[in-house]
Design a protein around this motif. Structure first.
Motif, mmCIF file in Angstrom:
data_model
loop_
_atom_site.group_PDB
_atom_site.id
_atom_site.type_symbol
_atom_site.label_atom_id
_atom_site.label_comp_id
_atom_site.label_asym_id
_atom_site.label_seq_id
_atom_site.Cartn_x
_atom_site.Cartn_y
_atom_site.Cartn_z
ATOM 1 N N SER A 123 0.805 -1.231 0.000
ATOM 2 C CA SER A 123 0.000 0.000 0.000
ATOM 3 C C SER A 123 0.833 1.273 0.000
ATOM 4 O O SER A 123 0.514 2.237 -0.710
ATOM 5 N N ALA A 124 1.892 1.322 0.800
ATOM 6 C CA ALA A 124 2.704 2.540 0.891
ATOM 7 C C ALA A 124 3.321 2.882 -0.458
ATOM 8 O O ALA A 124 3.362 4.051 -0.864
ATOM 9 N N ASP A 125 3.781 1.871 -1.172
ATOM 10 C CA ASP A 125 4.380 2.089 -2.488
ATOM 11 C C ASP A 125 3.343 2.679 -3.447
ATOM 12 O O ASP A 125 3.622 3.641 -4.176
ATOM 13 N N VAL A 126 2.136 2.100 -3.452
ATOM 14 C CA VAL A 126 1.077 2.574 -4.342
ATOM 15 C C VAL A 126 0.680 4.010 -4.002
ATOM 16 O O VAL A 126 0.483 4.846 -4.898
ATOM 17 N N LYS A 127 0.583 4.322 -2.717
ATOM 18 C CA LYS A 127 0.197 5.666 -2.304
ATOM 19 C C LYS A 127 1.217 6.713 -2.750
ATOM 20 O O LYS A 127 0.877 7.881 -2.931
ATOM 21 N N LEU A 128 2.461 6.298 -2.927
ATOM 22 C CA LEU A 128 3.510 7.220 -3.359
ATOM 23 C C LEU A 128 3.755 7.151 -4.861
ATOM 24 O O LEU A 128 4.797 7.570 -5.360
ATOM 25 N N GLY A 129 2.773 6.591 -5.593
ATOM 26 C CA GLY A 129 2.845 6.604 -7.048
ATOM 27 C C GLY A 129 3.470 5.384 -7.677
ATOM 28 O O GLY A 129 3.641 5.342 -8.900
ATOM 29 N N GLY A 130 3.815 4.369 -6.864
ATOM 30 C CA GLY A 130 4.411 3.158 -7.412
ATOM 31 C C GLY A 130 3.369 2.149 -7.849
ATOM 32 O O GLY A 130 2.176 2.289 -7.574
ATOM 33 N N GLU A 131 3.826 1.115 -8.528
ATOM 34 C CA GLU A 131 2.941 0.040 -8.971
ATOM 35 C C GLU A 131 2.600 -0.925 -7.834
ATOM 36 O O GLU A 131 1.679 -1.729 -7.954
ATOM 37 N N GLY A 132 3.377 -0.893 -6.758
ATOM 38 C CA GLY A 132 3.143 -1.831 -5.661
ATOM 39 C C GLY A 132 3.586 -3.245 -5.963
ATOM 40 O O GLY A 132 3.413 -4.154 -5.154
ATOM 41 N N ALA A 133 4.185 -3.457 -7.107
ATOM 42 C CA ALA A 133 4.630 -4.781 -7.542
ATOM 43 C C ALA A 133 5.617 -4.613 -8.699
ATOM 44 O O ALA A 133 5.567 -3.606 -9.402
ATOM 45 N N PRO A 134 6.482 -5.605 -8.895
ATOM 46 C CA PRO A 134 6.745 -6.722 -7.983
ATOM 47 C C PRO A 134 7.581 -6.267 -6.779
ATOM 48 O O PRO A 134 8.289 -5.269 -6.860
ATOM 49 N N LEU A 135 7.488 -7.039 -5.691
ATOM 50 C CA LEU A 135 8.209 -6.672 -4.468
ATOM 51 C C LEU A 135 9.390 -7.585 -4.150
ATOM 52 O O LEU A 135 10.115 -7.317 -3.191
ATOM 53 N N ALA A 136 9.595 -8.630 -4.913
ATOM 54 C CA ALA A 136 10.702 -9.542 -4.626
ATOM 55 C C ALA A 136 12.073 -9.052 -5.094
ATOM 56 O O ALA A 136 13.087 -9.639 -4.700
ATOM 57 N N PRO A 137 12.200 -8.010 -5.933
ATOM 58 C CA PRO A 137 13.509 -7.654 -6.496
ATOM 59 C C PRO A 137 14.626 -7.421 -5.486
ATOM 60 O O PRO A 137 15.772 -7.827 -5.734
ATOM 61 N N PHE A 138 14.352 -6.757 -4.354
ATOM 62 C CA PHE A 138 15.425 -6.529 -3.388
ATOM 63 C C PHE A 138 15.947 -7.872 -2.859
ATOM 64 O O PHE A 138 17.142 -8.037 -2.619
ATOM 65 N N PHE A 139 15.047 -8.815 -2.665
ATOM 66 C CA PHE A 139 15.450 -10.154 -2.237
ATOM 67 C C PHE A 139 16.226 -10.851 -3.347
ATOM 68 O O PHE A 139 17.225 -11.539 -3.074
ATOM 69 N N THR A 338 14.472 0.282 3.077
ATOM 70 C CA THR A 338 13.593 0.386 1.914
ATOM 71 C C THR A 338 13.225 -1.002 1.384
ATOM 72 O O THR A 338 13.971 -1.971 1.550
ATOM 73 N N THR A 339 12.058 -1.067 0.726
ATOM 74 C CA THR A 339 11.595 -2.335 0.155
ATOM 75 C C THR A 339 11.289 -2.232 -1.339
ATOM 76 O O THR A 339 11.062 -3.252 -1.985
ATOM 77 N N SER A 340 11.274 -1.012 -1.871
ATOM 78 C CA SER A 340 11.076 -0.829 -3.312
ATOM 79 C C SER A 340 11.728 0.475 -3.737
ATOM 80 O O SER A 340 12.061 1.323 -2.911
ATOM 81 N N ALA A 341 11.906 0.621 -5.043
ATOM 82 C CA ALA A 341 12.630 1.769 -5.579
ATOM 83 C C ALA A 341 12.055 2.134 -6.945
ATOM 84 O O ALA A 341 11.273 1.377 -7.523
ATOM 85 N N PRO A 342 12.443 3.290 -7.499
ATOM 86 C CA PRO A 342 11.904 3.695 -8.796
ATOM 87 C C PRO A 342 12.069 2.657 -9.896
ATOM 88 O O PRO A 342 11.193 2.516 -10.751
ATOM 89 N N THR A 343 13.172 1.919 -9.881
ATOM 90 C CA THR A 343 13.410 0.948 -10.953
ATOM 91 C C THR A 343 12.748 -0.402 -10.714
ATOM 92 O O THR A 343 12.814 -1.280 -11.577
ATOM 93 N N THR A 344 12.104 -0.573 -9.563
ATOM 94 C CA THR A 344 11.418 -1.846 -9.316
ATOM 95 C C THR A 344 9.898 -1.710 -9.343
ATOM 96 O O THR A 344 9.207 -2.638 -9.758
ATOM 97 N N THR A 345 9.379 -0.570 -8.898
ATOM 98 C CA THR A 345 7.925 -0.377 -8.912
ATOM 99 C C THR A 345 7.496 0.940 -9.556
ATOM 100 O O THR A 345 6.297 1.182 -9.711
ATOM 101 N N GLY A 346 8.453 1.793 -9.889
ATOM 102 C CA GLY A 346 8.107 3.096 -10.442
ATOM 103 C C GLY A 346 7.765 4.139 -9.396
ATOM 104 O O GLY A 346 7.349 5.246 -9.727
ATOM 105 N N VAL A 347 7.945 3.812 -8.115
ATOM 106 C CA VAL A 347 7.690 4.764 -7.044
ATOM 107 C C VAL A 347 8.650 5.947 -7.195
ATOM 108 O O VAL A 347 9.739 5.819 -7.760
ATOM 109 N N ALA A 348 8.227 7.117 -6.710
ATOM 110 C CA ALA A 348 9.006 8.336 -6.925
ATOM 111 C C ALA A 348 10.404 8.268 -6.327
ATOM 112 O O ALA A 348 11.362 8.806 -6.878
ATOM 113 N N ALA A 349 10.533 7.618 -5.177
ATOM 114 C CA ALA A 349 11.838 7.467 -4.515
ATOM 115 C C ALA A 349 11.803 6.169 -3.725
ATOM 116 O O ALA A 349 10.726 5.628 -3.445
#
Length: 362
Positions: A123-139, A338-349
């Motif tokens: 949810s936090a990723d989506v609220k900040l403009g991200g796709e919210g998925a996929p979330l496994a990339p950092f792992f 952090t759990t996501s980034a611009p290059t993994t979900t498109g979130v702003a930061a």
């Protein structure tokens, strides 16, 4: 401990990981707890539904109950976990519209287990403009370092929906520039399983046996690739039901030919996705249930020019990687990483998602 119930609706995976949220120190026991046919039918009835739909409460109760059973079973084998990562069950995903909906309440689970539960990762990723998925990339980036990879590579997850993570393990952290690129490729197992259920009342094409006897209709594959999704630049994500016209495109084909065509569509989507990789990967490691489908693996290798390998060949567990990912992410959330980034979900930061539920004392 991490738990995952994917869009294939087969059951709940639970797995133990020893990690500080940066480096993977080791992997522990795993367990799979299947949904019954009746439970699966109830869950199917909630697909595409949002929190206020009447079908959701009963489905959410099933999600929580089966997760509790899986976690309890795993705790009997290894009682050490101090933190649980609970993904829940995705019923709807519309990041540019209504948001994202994963059923299952982390506080309820925390209370039942007496353990801290990290949940609501997207949810936090989506609220900040991200796709919210996929979330496994950092792992995945941590896994590449764990197997001592020394060149850019791709993790390809074939669940209900397919997704890829391109990683450069030489980069020090997953949020570093040029460390990761991730996005959903297109439908994978979901349309295959749906066709098997609708036409033959079977949950899946075991091993891809029926599809192997069929012939793909390449004209259908070409029409499939004209979908607007494939013209979008990553990062991007999909809902399980984002290609509703696909069943109609194969309705006049035999069972075997329809399955092979849907398999070819999934593989063609992967090949199209590979065009977005910053540099060509040296290998593609396949995880998720789709890697057990010989027809799908054959179609993917035919359409790619790099080695396509079952991830199990590296010593990683392709059946449990998603569950392990949410164990890893739970630790990152607990540490404020952090759990996501611009290059993994498109979130702003780069952002850290997830809520932490602590058992309440009586």
């Amino acid at each position: 401990m991490g738990c995952m119930s994917g869009t294939s609706l087969d059951g709940v995976d639970a797995a133990l990981v020893e990690t500080d949220g940066d480096v993977i120190a080791g992997f522990g026991p795993t367990v799979f707890h299947p949904y019954s046919d009746a439970q699966r039918q109830t869950l199917r009835g909630a697909l595409g539904k949002w929190q206020d739909a009447p079908e959701v409460p009963a489905a959410a109760e099933i999600v929580e109950a089966v997760h509790l059973q899986a976690i309890t079973s795993l705790l009997q084998n290894d009682p050490r976990p101090v933190l649980v990562g609970f993904h829940g069950q995705t019923f709807a995903h519309d990041p540019q519209g209504k948001g994202t909906h994963q059923a299952g309440d982390g506080q309820t689970l925390a209370q039942s287990l007496g353990l801290v539960v990290v949940w609501d990762f997207r949810s936090a990723d989506v609220k900040l403009g991200g796709e919210g998925a996929p979330l496994a990339p950092f792992f995945h980036h941590a896994c590449a370092r764990f197997i001592e990879a020394d060149a850019p590579m791709v993790f390809l997850n074939l669940g209900g929906v397919g997704n890829v993570t391109w990683v450069d393990p030489s980069r020090p952290t997953p949020e570093a520039p040029d460390a990761c690129l991730a996005f959903d490729t297109g439908p994978a197992n979901a349309p295959l399983d749906d066709l098997m259920q609708e036409r033959l009342s079977r949950s899946r094409d075991e091993g891809g046996a029926l599809a192997l006897s069929g012939t793909p209709d390449e004209a259908v594959v070409d029409r499939f690739l004209s979908h607007r999704y494939f013209h979008r630049m990553p990062p991007k994500s999909l809902d399980r039901n984002d290609f509703p016209d696909l069943p109609a495109m194969v309705k006049d084909l035999s069972d075997a030919d329809a399955l092979r065509t849907l398999t070819a569509c999934a593989a063609a989507a992967v090949a199209r996705g590979m065009e977005h990789c910053p540099t060509p990967p040296t290998r593609v490691l396949v995880t998720g249930g789709g890697r057990h489908n010989a027809a799908l693996m054959d179609e993917i290798q035919t359409r790619l020019s790099v080695p396509v390998e079952d991830i199990d060949s590296t010593g990683l567990n392709g059946d449990m990687l998603e569950a392990q990912a949410f164990a890893y992410l739970a630790v990152r959330v607990a540490r404020g990483l952090t759990t996501s980034a611009p290059t993994t979900t498109g979130v702003a930061a780069a952002v850290g998602g997830g809520n932490i539920a602590t058992p309440k004392k009586d």
